[in-house]
Every structure is written in C-alpha cells, then in structure tokens.
Design a protein around this motif. Structure first.
Motif, PDB file in Angstrom:
ATOM      1  N   CYS A   1    -133.065 -18.393  29.865  1.00  0.00           N
ATOM      2  CA  CYS A   1    -132.315 -18.373  31.113  1.00  0.00           C
ATOM      3  C   CYS A   1    -130.887 -18.849  30.933  1.00  0.00           C
ATOM      4  N   TRP A   2    -130.604 -19.581  29.832  1.00  0.00           N
ATOM      5  CA  TRP A   2    -129.271 -20.154  29.651  1.00  0.00           C
ATOM      6  C   TRP A   2    -128.218 -19.106  29.325  1.00  0.00           C
ATOM      7  N   ALA A   3    -128.633 -17.943  28.788  1.00  0.00           N
ATOM      8  CA  ALA A   3    -127.657 -16.921  28.404  1.00  0.00           C
ATOM      9  C   ALA A   3    -127.041 -16.217  29.601  1.00  0.00           C
ATOM     10  N   ASN A   4    -127.655 -16.330  30.777  1.00  0.00           N
ATOM     11  CA  ASN A   4    -127.167 -15.617  31.966  1.00  0.00           C
ATOM     12  C   ASN A   4    -126.737 -16.583  33.065  1.00  0.00           C
ATOM     13  N   MET A   5    -126.259 -17.741  32.679  1.00  0.00           N
ATOM     14  CA  MET A   5    -125.807 -18.721  33.666  1.00  0.00           C
ATOM     15  C   MET A   5    -124.497 -18.273  34.309  1.00  0.00           C
ATOM     16  N   PRO A   6    -124.257 -18.619  35.574  1.00  0.00           N
ATOM     17  CA  PRO A   6    -122.962 -18.326  36.212  1.00  0.00           C
ATOM     18  C   PRO A   6    -121.832 -18.978  35.414  1.00  0.00           C
ATOM     19  N   PRO A   7    -120.694 -18.302  35.261  1.00  0.00           N
ATOM     20  CA  PRO A   7    -119.598 -18.825  34.425  1.00  0.00           C
ATOM     21  C   PRO A   7    -119.143 -20.227  34.809  1.00  0.00           C
ATOM     22  N   GLU A   8    -119.031 -20.504  36.133  1.00  0.00           N
ATOM     23  CA  GLU A   8    -118.566 -21.822  36.557  1.00  0.00           C
ATOM     24  C   GLU A   8    -119.534 -22.920  36.134  1.00  0.00           C
ATOM     25  N   LEU A   9    -120.829 -22.653  36.332  1.00  0.00           N
ATOM     26  CA  LEU A   9    -121.843 -23.633  35.959  1.00  0.00           C
ATOM     27  C   LEU A   9    -121.911 -23.781  34.443  1.00  0.00           C
ATOM     28  N   LEU A  10    -121.826 -22.651  33.714  1.00  0.00           N
ATOM     29  CA  LEU A  10    -121.877 -22.683  32.255  1.00  0.00           C
ATOM     30  C   LEU A  10    -120.720 -23.505  31.701  1.00  0.00           C
ATOM     31  N   ARG A  11    -119.538 -23.300  32.249  1.00  0.00           N
ATOM     32  CA  ARG A  11    -118.369 -24.037  31.766  1.00  0.00           C
ATOM     33  C   ARG A  11    -118.542 -25.538  31.991  1.00  0.00           C
ATOM     34  N   ASP A  12    -119.068 -25.912  33.156  1.00  0.00           N
ATOM     35  CA  ASP A  12    -119.268 -27.323  33.459  1.00  0.00           C
ATOM     36  C   ASP A  12    -120.244 -27.950  32.469  1.00  0.00           C
ATOM     37  N   VAL A  13    -121.331 -27.229  32.172  1.00  0.00           N
ATOM     38  CA  VAL A  13    -122.341 -27.752  31.244  1.00  0.00           C
ATOM     39  C   VAL A  13    -121.771 -27.861  29.830  1.00  0.00           C
ATOM     40  N   LEU A  14    -121.052 -26.828  29.382  1.00  0.00           N
ATOM     41  CA  LEU A  14    -120.482 -26.849  28.030  1.00  0.00           C
ATOM     42  C   LEU A  14    -119.423 -27.947  27.886  1.00  0.00           C
ATOM     43  N   VAL A  15    -118.676 -28.193  28.948  1.00  0.00           N
ATOM     44  CA  VAL A  15    -117.703 -29.287  28.918  1.00  0.00           C
ATOM     45  C   VAL A  15    -118.411 -30.611  28.712  1.00  0.00           C
TER      46      VAL A  15
END
Length: 405
Positions: free
Chosen positions: A52-66
């Motif tokens: 499920c992590w490969a299709n995360m919304p960009p805003e949420l993905l960026r927050d998590v990666l930060v």
C-alpha cells in the motif's frame, strides 16, 4: 490511522527490507556477494512496490519521507533513506528533493556526496586505515567521537609504483581498485621526487572542464566507447611540497592549488561547482535501485555552472604553521584532540589570502590530517572541498618524499 502510526509502520517495513541482506555502504556491496545482494534488494523492493505504501498520496508520502530522513540521521540507520529512494519513481524524486548536500546537511547519504563540498560550519570527521602489505588505504566516516570506532566505508585507494611516478588509484569499491573498473572515480599522481602531485577526477568537476589525454580515455562526442572505461582524467588540484635543500629538521611545507574551486568560495555568499550525479558507467556498478539510474545521458550535471575563473583566482590552501613547544621540544598544532601521535605527516590546511585581505575564514582549518595509531589516521574536512579531494590530498602525505625529508 494517525500519521505517527503510518510513519512507524512504514519504517518497520523498510527496516525489514534492509535486514533481508540488503547491505548498503554508499551504494554497493562486496564484489563476491554483489549478485546475491543485488537480487535480494530487487526482490525486496518489488515487494514494497506492491504494498500500500507505493500508492500513497504525494503530500502524505512527502511528510512521511521527511520524518524518515530526519529520524535516520546517521549510519547504519541512514540506509533506510537509500531504500526509500529505490521504491519507485515518485519516491525517488521526493527523496532526492529531501536529502540535501553535505554542505547543507552535514550528512553523507548517496555516493555522489563524496564528490560534493563538505559542511560549511563544521568539520566532517573521518579516518584512514593503512594496509602496508597491500599498499592500500581505506577511508571511513566516523560514527562516534571515539577514534577507534569501526566507521562507515567511503573510499579505497591503492598505490601503484611506476618508473617515473607513483599513482594512487581511488575507487568506490574496496575489492575492485583499478583504473579500468566502473567504480574508479579518480587518482593522485606524483612526480619522481614525491614533491608535486596532481589530483585527477574521473568526471568533469564543472561545465567546460578540459580532460587530460590518456590511453584509458576514449570518448566519442560525449559518450564513452565502453562503459567499463573511466570517464576521463580531469585535473582538479595540484599539491606541492617545498624542497628541503638544507636538510633542516621541521614540519613539511605544502600548498594545494584547487583548480576547480574559486578563491571566493570561502566567503559567506561564495559558491563552488557541485556535481549532482555520476556518469552512467559508474551507476551501472550500483545495486539495481532506480535512484542510482538515470535516463539522462548528460555528463554536465552541475549546480553552479562553469568555472570562469582566472588561474590566479582559484582557491589556494597552505599548511598552517605550527609553533615550537619548548617543554615538549616538538612542533605543535591544535587538532582539538583528533591527533595523538607526533608525525611529520600531520598537517592542517587553511585558505591562503594571496592577494586578498585576510579574514576570519582564512584562519579556519579546511582539512586536518594526523596520526592516532601505527596505521590509523584521522581526516577531517569541510566546505569547500569534498571527501574525494580531501582523501587525495591526504594520500600525498603518505608518499615518500626524497627531497623533503
């Protein structure tokens, strides 16, 4: 699910991938197990792609990666950031934006960081191990304040004696140190007396850099004939040691002319050309992670353009003059506890004002090198030089100097 739970869950999954045999040094594994490591990394990344992590919304993905980038501040945990960059294109692009250069972050994450200037406000602490039996030198990033930690492998160099000169071949792979290797990134060459050295980069340090002709450099246009050959020999610095014609005792006197760095780089708003990616020939040797591969065939990937600087306006480094200690009866420099053994090899390099007015920046050590054991030496560097340039300068101190001793 809260953002904190998402962060912990994803970091746990990434951590399990890292533990499945994916050994990340700064982009590659040992040559003997390279195939196994590479295959393991690909299968693990494919599994994460389907989650499920490969299709995360960009805003949420960026927050998590930060959050992951901020929490995994040092090695070996920093390898999780590298894994994130290899999941898919969207993860790769966001991770590339988040991970800053060593100049801004004081961190070494991806292999290209070794060609980028160090931090401005602090010295990046490393150490060099010497293997006398194989005439090989290994550069490690210090993980703790202790002088004896295992460290994070960065670069390796091997001494090659020739009839009229000596070469130190520098590679990203400690098991494959040769000029024909795809992990070759540069070399140091000395003259017969060991008083003058030239540092060569395998790729252009800035747009418009001129390559030095050699038998191992065969270029057609801007592309290589063979990906197994090094990209070229671009002179980026010259190191010279003052002749000791009178045979007097005392510290060596050295000077480094940094041909690829302008003299005003050390000023508050000064800049220096920064490489942003490796050529495709080097990328082929890294694991099959998308981050290390680029569809671009450009080799002029620089952040600050060409270096239109006259020869007399390039940065010149000179060793800081030590003072004579009457009680100890030896020459002394303040290494702030990073050097414990007296040696003629020890030095600190500072920017030479030359024709400019001296400022506080000219008093700061840009590179310091010193002995702490029989075959163990510390190497601390900062902006505007890179780990590769600092390592090459330190290698010149190891070479035999017939006319300087």
């Amino acid at each position: 699910m809260s953002l904190k739970s998402i962060f912990q869950d994803m970091r746990g999954e990434i951590g399990s991938i890292s533990r499945k045999g994916f050994e990340v040094k700064l982009g590659y594994g040992r040559s003997r197990s390279h195939r196994v490591v590479q295959d393991g990394a690909v299968s693990s990344v494919d599994a994460l792609k389907q989650s499920c992590w490969a299709n995360m919304p960009p805003e949420l993905l960026r927050d998590v990666l930060v959050r992951i980038e901020e929490s995994e501040s040092g090695w070996p945990l920093r390898k999780n950031v590298v894994v994130c960059a290899g999941v898919c294109r969207s993860w790769r692009e966001i991770t590339k934006e988040i991970v800053k250069t060593p100049e801004l972050s004081s961190k070494l994450t991806f292999p290209i960081a070794l060609k980028q200037p160090g931090p401005r406000d602090t010295l990046l602490q490393c150490f060099i191990k010497r293997d006398r039996s194989t005439q090989t030198y290994y550069l490690y990033l210090g993980l703790t304040q202790a002088l004896t930690d295992n460290g994070k492998f960065l670069l390796a160099a091997r001494k090659c004696r020739r009839t009229t000169c000596t070469d130190y071949i520098i590679s990203l792979d400690s098991d494959n140190i040769s000029k024909g290797s795809s992990t070759y990134i540069g070399k140091l060459r000395s003259n017969f007396l060991g008083t003058k050295f030239t540092i060569y980069d395998s790729q252009p340090p800035h747009a418009g850099a001129k390559v030095t002709k050699s038998r191992s450099t065969r270029l057609v246009g801007l592309k290589q004939v063979s990906p197994r050959l090094p990209a070229g020999n671009y002179p980026v610095a010259h190191v010279s040691y003052e002749l000791n014609v009178l045979g007097s005792r005392g510290p060596r006197r050295m000077q480094c002319v940094m041909d690829a760095i302008p003299a005003n780089a050390i000023e508050a708003r000064g800049v220096t050309p920064t490489q942003t990616e490796f050529p495709l020939s080097i990328l082929d040797s890294f694991p099959s992670l998308p981050f290390f591969r680029s569809k671009s065939t450009r080799i002029d990937s620089f952040r600050s353009g060409s270096l239109d600087t006259p020869k007399e306006e390039v940065l010149i480094l000179k060793n800081k003059s030590p003072r004579w200690h009457e009680q100890l009866q030896c020459w002394c420099l303040n290494f702030r506890g990073r050097v414990t053994v007296a040696s003629v090899k020890n030095f600190q390099l500072v920017a030479s004002p030359e024709h400019r007015q001296a400022s506080q920046e000219h008093e700061k050590a840009i590179l310091q090198f010193g002995k702490v054991g029989k075959d163990l030496f510390t190497m601390d560097y900062r902006y505007p030089i890179s780990a590769f340039q600092a390592f090459a300068i330190c290698l010149s101190s190891f070479d035999t100097k017939i006319a300087c001793e």
